[in-house]
Design a protein around this motif. Structure first.
Motif, short mmCIF file in Angstrom:
data_model
loop_
_atom_site.label_atom_id
_atom_site.label_comp_id
_atom_site.label_asym_id
_atom_site.label_seq_id
_atom_site.Cartn_x
_atom_site.Cartn_y
_atom_site.Cartn_z
N THR A 260 -7.48 -0.37 2.73
CA THR A 260 -7.75 1.06 2.94
C THR A 260 -6.94 1.53 4.14
OG1 THR A 260 -9.69 0.54 4.32
CG2 THR A 260 -10.08 0.96 1.98
N HIS B 257 0.85 -1.19 0.00
CA HIS B 257 0.00 0.00 0.00
C HIS B 257 0.88 1.24 0.00
CE1 HIS B 257 -3.56 2.44 0.72
NE2 HIS B 257 -2.87 3.08 1.65
N PHE B 258 0.80 2.01 -1.07
CA PHE B 258 1.57 3.24 -1.20
C PHE B 258 0.69 4.44 -0.82
CE2 PHE B 258 4.38 0.51 -3.30
CZ PHE B 258 5.58 1.16 -3.55
N SER B 259 1.27 5.35 -0.08
CA SER B 259 0.55 6.58 0.28
C SER B 259 1.55 7.72 0.45
CB SER B 259 -0.26 6.38 1.57
OG SER B 259 0.61 6.12 2.66
N GLN C 74 0.08 5.25 -6.60
CA GLN C 74 -0.77 4.07 -6.43
C GLN C 74 -1.14 3.46 -7.78
OE1 GLN C 74 -3.97 5.70 -4.09
NE2 GLN C 74 -2.88 5.46 -2.14
N GLU D 250 -0.05 11.08 -4.82
CA GLU D 250 -0.39 9.82 -4.14
C GLU D 250 -1.16 8.92 -5.08
OE1 GLU D 250 -1.75 9.03 0.26
OE2 GLU D 250 -3.51 9.60 -0.93
N LYS D 251 -2.16 9.46 -5.77
CA LYS D 251 -2.94 8.67 -6.72
C LYS D 251 -2.06 8.18 -7.87
CE LYS D 251 -7.35 10.98 -5.74
NZ LYS D 251 -8.42 11.87 -6.27
N ASN E 249 1.01 -8.54 -6.02
CA ASN E 249 0.23 -7.31 -5.87
C ASN E 249 -0.67 -7.39 -4.65
OD1 ASN E 249 1.25 -6.17 -8.22
ND2 ASN E 249 -0.30 -7.16 -9.50
N VAL F 74 5.11 3.20 2.65
CA VAL F 74 4.71 1.87 2.21
C VAL F 74 4.22 1.11 3.43
CG1 VAL F 74 5.43 -0.28 1.11
CG2 VAL F 74 6.41 1.90 0.35
N ARG G 10 -9.55 -5.40 -0.91
CA ARG G 10 -8.94 -4.08 -0.99
C ARG G 10 -8.31 -3.72 0.36
NH1 ARG G 10 -14.90 -1.45 -1.23
NH2 ARG G 10 -15.33 -1.36 1.02
N ARG H 172 1.94 1.62 -9.16
CA ARG H 172 2.19 0.38 -8.43
C ARG H 172 1.18 -0.70 -8.78
NH1 ARG H 172 5.69 -3.20 -6.59
NH2 ARG H 172 4.80 -4.48 -4.96
N GLN H 173 -0.07 -0.32 -8.99
CA GLN H 173 -1.12 -1.29 -9.26
C GLN H 173 -1.10 -1.80 -10.71
OE1 GLN H 173 -4.68 0.75 -8.05
NE2 GLN H 173 -4.10 0.75 -5.89
#
Length: 466
Positions: free
Chosen positions: A323, A2-4, A83, A79-80, A401, A26, A321, A86-87
């Motif tokens: 969050t 999870h990247f933020s 993400q 951030e988006k 993933n 991460v 998912r 990465r996805q």
């Protein structure tokens, strides 16, 4: 993973000027700080390599100094962007993206490239020490420890490196599987705590692959050490008769037979997570989650103190998912936000086929939510490779993933009821001595357990539902 980018910092440059640094996290932990210009450079390289039609939108340049509101808007956009990269199966696994993150991690932690000693722990507690460069990526370190142990090249892919946290009582909490976008030495050094270790452990789920590993002496010893360790920690459950058999086999040095018996025991090959919270079967239930055998196993404590156990099969999950959210840290005042400090709250949610025509979301709130997600993904990868007749050795080298969406054409299989009363005939071992000569039980005894747990079973999935 999870990247933020939860926050930014104003930092000073070499010439005394200031700039905005974007903190890339991460799994809720700082990985690196980067400038907008660095991310823009990465974006241009990715466009050149893969084409503009593949790359997600990137926030545009600004001529004038950004206002605080504009900085916040750019943070959200970046951030988006991270993400989305990465996805993407192609971009997220690219060496271009991974090498950028590795370099940024090393620069952020200000660790120069030099030769250092690193410790890798085996499941029996033994440490393997050898020299590497601080710039070695995860695969390099895995190859190095395999060489040190004399593990054949064709078996290296059956194992992975995991970052774990050891409690004062010797308990282990899995933080994450080390990825190709990080430098293991930098990751363990930046933790700045002696409770963190890197552990070598098998990375597959199907016990049928144990036979491949056991053909080699080193592979056999590694698998044997992991089996003994999992029993000692209570991750694998045994009863008294099974304990006597294990003790006898260990005294004889019959490692293969020990493992074969271990394969018949409940929770063999599972990873057990720390106690956390779930909303199934109702909100606020305490739960211990274990991952293995293509399922997530729940051991739930209900508000009325009843204990229930059940499993969620990965083949019945439509999608899942991760969050994250920032939660104010309580400071002892009536206003928890006044401290200005926050912690990251992670949740794993999956949509599950409860019956033929009924899907339901189930949520787990846990610091190890990402690790749970990685486990789910690796189970799916393994099932798909097995179905297609592909090579498990090649698959085990691939990145996992954090999210999968199953197509409607993929058929769900039957599974047992979700939550049943635990088997009271099993006894959990906390510690086996080197020769498996002593047994101690965690919590209540088997007889007390039988009295405390009713035979009530929740409504769940039965074979008649399909």
């Amino acid at each position: 993973m999870h990247f933020s980018i939860p926050d930014t910092e104003v930092r000073s440059g070499e010439n005394g000027s200031t700039y905005v640094a974007y903190n890339i996290h991460v799994n809720g932990v700082l990985h690196c700080r980067v400038r907008y210009s660095q991310l823009l450079g990465l974006h241009e390289q990715i466009k050149k390599e893969y084409g503009s039609n593949v790359v997600p939108a990137f926030p545009p340049k600004k001529i004038f100094t950004l206002t605080p509101a504009e900085v916040e808007q750019r943070r959200e956009q970046l951030e988006k962007y991270m993400q989305a990269i990465r996805q993407d199966p192609l971009l997220g696994a690219s060496e271009l993206f991974n090498s950028f993150l590795r370099k940024a991690q090393q620069e952020t932690q200000q660790i120069p490239t030099e030769e250092v000693a690193i410790d890798i722990c085996l499941c029996n507690g033994q440490k393997v020490t050898f020299n590497i460069l601080t710039s070695y990526k995860t695969e390099d370190v895995l190859d190095a420890v395999a060489t040190k142990l004399d593990l054949p090249d064709d078996l290296v892919g059956y194992f992975s490196l995991f970052l774990v946290r050891e409690g004062v009582d010797g308990s282990l909490s899995f933080v994450r599987k080390l990825q190709e976008f990080e430098l293991p030495y930098v990751s363990i050094t930046s933790s700045r705590s002696s409770e963190f270790h890197i552990v070598l452990r098998k990375s597959y789920w199907d016990m049928a692959y144990d036979s491949d590993v056991m053909e080699n002496r080193v592979g056999l010893n590694l698998l044997y050490a992991q089996t003994v360790s999992d029993i000692e920690r209570g991750w694998i459950l045994v009863n008294k008769d099974q304990h006597r058999q294990l003790k006898s086999l260990q005294e004889k040095g019959s490692k293969k037979e020990f493992i074969h018996l271990g394969q018949t025991l409940k929770y063999y090959g599972y990873i057990k997570f720390d106690p956390c919270v779930t909303d199934f079967p109702e909100k606020g239930c305490q739960v211990i989650v274990s991952a293995g055998n293509n399922e997530l196993n729940f051991h739930v404590k209900l508000p009325n103190e009843q204990m229930k156990e059940g499993s969620f099969k990965v083949t019945r999950m439509r999608c899942w998912r991760i969050t994250s959210s920032q939660v104010p840290i309580a400071n002892g005042t009536t206003n928890p936000c006044s401290s200005g400090q926050f912690e990251i709250k992670l949740e794993l949610s999956f949509e599950y086929l409860m019956s033929k025509d009924r899907l339901q979301w189930v949520t787990i709130t846990s610091d190890q939510a990402i690790m749970m997600s990685i486990c789910l993904q690796s189970m799916v990868d393994e099932l798909m490779v097995k179905k297609s007749g592909g090579s498990i050795k090649k698959m085990l080298r691939k990145r996992h993933n954090g999210s999968i969406h199953r197509s409607d054409s993929q058929q769900a299989v039957k599974s047992s009821p979700l939550l049943d009363s635990p088997d009271s005939n099993r006894e959990q071992i906390v510690k086996l001595s080197t020769k498996l000569t002593s047994v101690s039980l965690r919590g209540v005894s088997a007889s007390n357990l039988a009295n405390n747990i009713s035979n009530y079973a929740f409504e769940g999935i039965g074979d008649d539902d399909l």
